[in-house]
Write a protein that holds these residues in place. Sequence first.
Motif, PDB file in Angstrom:
ATOM      1  N   MET A   1      17.251  19.150  67.591  1.00 32.81           N
ATOM      2  CA  MET A   1      17.940  19.090  66.283  1.00 32.81           C
ATOM      3  C   MET A   1      19.097  18.076  66.289  1.00 32.81           C
ATOM      4  N   GLU A   2      19.706  17.905  67.466  1.00 28.93           N
ATOM      5  CA  GLU A   2      20.875  17.009  67.552  1.00 28.93           C
ATOM      6  C   GLU A   2      20.481  15.548  67.808  1.00 28.93           C
ATOM      7  N   ALA A   3      19.190  15.325  68.060  1.00 29.66           N
ATOM      8  CA  ALA A   3      18.747  13.969  68.430  1.00 29.66           C
ATOM      9  C   ALA A   3      19.083  12.892  67.392  1.00 29.66           C
ATOM     10  N   PRO A   4      19.044  13.200  66.075  1.00 32.01           N
ATOM     11  CA  PRO A   4      19.400  12.149  65.108  1.00 32.01           C
ATOM     12  C   PRO A   4      20.827  11.612  65.284  1.00 32.01           C
ATOM     13  N   GLN A   5      21.670  12.376  65.979  1.00 36.54           N
ATOM     14  CA  GLN A   5      23.031  11.879  66.226  1.00 36.54           C
ATOM     15  C   GLN A   5      23.018  10.610  67.083  1.00 36.54           C
ATOM     16  N   ILE A   6      21.934  10.438  67.856  1.00 40.35           N
ATOM     17  CA  ILE A   6      21.821   9.221  68.678  1.00 40.35           C
ATOM     18  C   ILE A   6      21.710   7.993  67.760  1.00 40.35           C
ATOM     19  N   THR A   7      21.076   8.170  66.595  1.00 43.56           N
ATOM     20  CA  THR A   7      20.989   7.063  65.636  1.00 43.56           C
ATOM     21  C   THR A   7      22.392   6.679  65.164  1.00 43.56           C
ATOM     22  N   LEU A   8      23.235   7.693  64.937  1.00 40.11           N
ATOM     23  CA  LEU A   8      24.602   7.412  64.480  1.00 40.11           C
ATOM     24  C   LEU A   8      25.390   6.691  65.578  1.00 40.11           C
ATOM     25  N   MET A   9      25.156   7.125  66.822  1.00 39.85           N
ATOM     26  CA  MET A   9      25.846   6.493  67.960  1.00 39.85           C
ATOM     27  C   MET A   9      25.440   5.012  68.038  1.00 39.85           C
ATOM     28  N   ALA A  10      24.126   4.770  67.925  1.00 41.12           N
ATOM     29  CA  ALA A  10      23.641   3.382  68.012  1.00 41.12           C
ATOM     30  C   ALA A  10      24.166   2.570  66.821  1.00 41.12           C
TER      31      ALA A  10
ATOM     32  N   TYR B   1      29.879   3.782  73.455  1.00 42.48           N
ATOM     33  CA  TYR B   1      29.806   4.920  72.529  1.00 42.48           C
ATOM     34  C   TYR B   1      28.954   6.062  73.099  1.00 42.48           C
ATOM     35  N   TYR B   2      27.941   5.735  73.897  1.00 44.43           N
ATOM     36  CA  TYR B   2      27.116   6.801  74.491  1.00 44.43           C
ATOM     37  C   TYR B   2      27.948   7.599  75.497  1.00 44.43           C
ATOM     38  N   ASP B   3      28.826   6.917  76.189  1.00 44.93           N
ATOM     39  CA  ASP B   3      29.715   7.583  77.134  1.00 44.93           C
ATOM     40  C   ASP B   3      30.620   8.584  76.385  1.00 44.93           C
ATOM     41  N   ILE B   4      31.145   8.141  75.240  1.00 40.66           N
ATOM     42  CA  ILE B   4      31.976   9.053  74.431  1.00 40.66           C
ATOM     43  C   ILE B   4      31.116  10.228  73.956  1.00 40.66           C
ATOM     44  N   PHE B   5      29.883   9.901  73.534  1.00 37.48           N
ATOM     45  CA  PHE B   5      28.951  10.938  73.056  1.00 37.48           C
ATOM     46  C   PHE B   5      28.756  12.003  74.139  1.00 37.48           C
ATOM     47  N   LEU B   6      28.508  11.563  75.364  1.00 32.97           N
ATOM     48  CA  LEU B   6      28.255  12.519  76.449  1.00 32.97           C
ATOM     49  C   LEU B   6      29.530  13.309  76.768  1.00 32.97           C
ATOM     50  N   LYS B   7      30.663  12.602  76.802  1.00 38.37           N
ATOM     51  CA  LYS B   7      31.912  13.279  77.189  1.00 38.37           C
ATOM     52  C   LYS B   7      32.369  14.271  76.130  1.00 38.37           C
ATOM     53  N   SER B   8      32.112  13.952  74.834  1.00 37.66           N
ATOM     54  CA  SER B   8      32.614  14.874  73.805  1.00 37.66           C
ATOM     55  C   SER B   8      31.481  15.748  73.271  1.00 37.66           C
ATOM     56  N   ASN B   9      30.354  15.755  74.006  1.00 40.78           N
ATOM     57  CA  ASN B   9      29.224  16.599  73.610  1.00 40.78           C
ATOM     58  C   ASN B   9      28.754  16.380  72.188  1.00 40.78           C
ATOM     59  N   GLY B  10      28.698  15.149  71.766  1.00 42.87           N
ATOM     60  CA  GLY B  10      28.245  14.845  70.403  1.00 42.87           C
ATOM     61  C   GLY B  10      29.074  13.724  69.810  1.00 42.87           C
ATOM     62  N   ILE B  11      29.069  13.668  68.461  1.00 42.37           N
ATOM     63  CA  ILE B  11      29.654  12.502  67.801  1.00 42.37           C
ATOM     64  C   ILE B  11      31.141  12.658  67.451  1.00 42.37           C
ATOM     65  N   SER B  12      31.736  13.821  67.835  1.00 39.33           N
ATOM     66  CA  SER B  12      33.121  14.055  67.391  1.00 39.33           C
ATOM     67  C   SER B  12      34.084  12.961  67.869  1.00 39.33           C
ATOM     68  N   GLY B  13      33.771  12.337  69.025  1.00 42.65           N
ATOM     69  CA  GLY B  13      34.668  11.316  69.583  1.00 42.65           C
ATOM     70  C   GLY B  13      34.703  10.024  68.786  1.00 42.65           C
ATOM     71  N   PHE B  14      33.683   9.794  67.928  1.00 41.48           N
ATOM     72  CA  PHE B  14      33.720   8.552  67.131  1.00 41.48           C
ATOM     73  C   PHE B  14      33.387   8.761  65.659  1.00 41.48           C
ATOM     74  N   ILE B  15      33.326  10.033  65.221  1.00 44.00           N
ATOM     75  CA  ILE B  15      32.915  10.275  63.826  1.00 44.00           C
ATOM     76  C   ILE B  15      33.929   9.709  62.822  1.00 44.00           C
ATOM     77  N   ASP B  16      35.220   9.716  63.181  1.00 42.16           N
ATOM     78  CA  ASP B  16      36.207   9.160  62.246  1.00 42.16           C
ATOM     79  C   ASP B  16      35.981   7.655  62.072  1.00 42.16           C
ATOM     80  N   GLU B  17      35.707   6.990  63.173  1.00 38.80           N
ATOM     81  CA  GLU B  17      35.424   5.553  63.110  1.00 38.80           C
ATOM     82  C   GLU B  17      34.129   5.307  62.321  1.00 38.80           C
ATOM     83  N   TYR B  18      33.161   6.185  62.532  1.00 38.77           N
ATOM     84  CA  TYR B  18      31.892   6.083  61.801  1.00 38.77           C
ATOM     85  C   TYR B  18      32.152   6.186  60.289  1.00 38.77           C
ATOM     86  N   ARG B  19      32.945   7.211  59.924  1.00 38.12           N
ATOM     87  CA  ARG B  19      33.242   7.422  58.489  1.00 38.12           C
ATOM     88  C   ARG B  19      33.890   6.174  57.885  1.00 38.12           C
TER      89      ARG B  19
END
Length: 326
Positions: free
Chosen positions: A144-153, A249-267
Motif C-alpha cells: 500500500m505504501e509503494a506509491p510513496q516511492i513515486t513521490l520520492m523519485a 531522498y531515498y535515504d531520508i525515506f528509509l530513515k524517516s520510514n516514509g515521506i515525512s522527511g521531505f513532504i513539506d518540500e514536496y508540497r
Amino acid sequence: MQYKILSLLDENDFISGEKIAETLGVSRTAVWKNINRLKTEGYKIESSTKKGYHLIKENYPYNKFEITRNLNTSLIAKECIFYEETGSSNEEAKKISNIKVTDGLCVVADMQTSGKGRLGRVWQSPKGKNIYFSICLVPNITPMEAPQITLMAGIAVCRAINDSFGLSAKIKWPNDIIVNNKKICGILTEISAEIDSIKYIVCGIGINANVETFSDELKNKATSLKLELNCEIDRAAFLCSVLKKIEYYYDIFLKSNGISGFIDEYRLNCINIGQNCTALFKGSSVSGIVKDIDDNGNLILEKENGERLNIFSGEVTLRRCDGSYI
Ligand code: BTN
C-alpha cells in the motif's frame, strides 16, 4: 582497459602512446587498439606525432562509464546495467529482479522499443535523445505504501532539474515533472509483492532531455530540457546528478520510514495544491479543489459540497477542470 586509458587521457592534455603503455604495463599495440575502441564508442581523440594523444573534452558519449564515473553513491546504481537498446528498462529490471533482487540496481537504456507509460500508454523512447532508466528498490514497507516511492523519485528529479539547470521544475502529483506547464518527465512505479510484503519495487523514470519534436498529440503538452534551455544536454552527467538526488531522498525515506522527511518540500513544489481539478477516481470522475497532499502521499480533494476525498496515488489521473492535462 580502455577506461584506464580514458582516465589517463582525461588527466593529461597530451599523452604519448609510449607513456600510456609504460604507465599501464601494456604494449603499444594494446594502447592503439583501445584508443580505436574508445573512438568507436564516440570519444573524440586526436593524435599528434610529436605530442601524443589528446581527448577532446566535450560531447562525451552516453554509456555506463560516463554515467557512473562521478557517482559515489552507496546504494543507488552501485550496480548499473546499460543497454544500447531494450524493450523497456522497467521490464528488464523486473526480469533481472525475478531471478535475483539487487537493492539499488539501475537499468539504463539509450533507446526503448516498447517504452511504457502509465495506464497502458506508450512512452516515446527514441535513440540517442533522452534518459530512460529504472531503479530496483527493496524498502521495508507494505505494498500500500509503494506509491510513496513515486513521490520520492518525483522530488528527486524535480530538485535535480532545478539545481542542475536553474529551471523551475514542478511536480504534478503523483508522477509527472512539469516545466513551463509542459511535461518533461514521467515516472512509472511497479511492484512485485506478496499480500503484505514487497519483493521489490521498480521505479522507472523517463526524462525528455534532447528530443526536439513531439507527435501532434504531445506537442502542446510535452517539452524537453533542450527545448527549455536551448542547448544540448550531457545526458550522462545529468543522469548522474539525478541518481545522486534519488540516493539523497531515498535515504531520508528509509530513515524517516516514509515521506515525512521531505513532504513539506514536496508540497512546496507540487503544482496541484490550490488548483481545481478532476480526478478519475475508482472509475468515475470527481471534481474539486486540491487542498493538500497528506503525510501518506494521498491527495486531499475537496468537492463543491465540502466533502473531502482522500485519493490514493495508485489509482488516479488528474486533469485540469477544462479537461486538459498539463
Ligand atoms: C508516465 O508518465 O506515463 C510514466 C512514464 C515512464 C517512462 C519510463 S522510461 C524508463 C522506464 N521504462 C519504461 O518502459 N517506462 C519507464
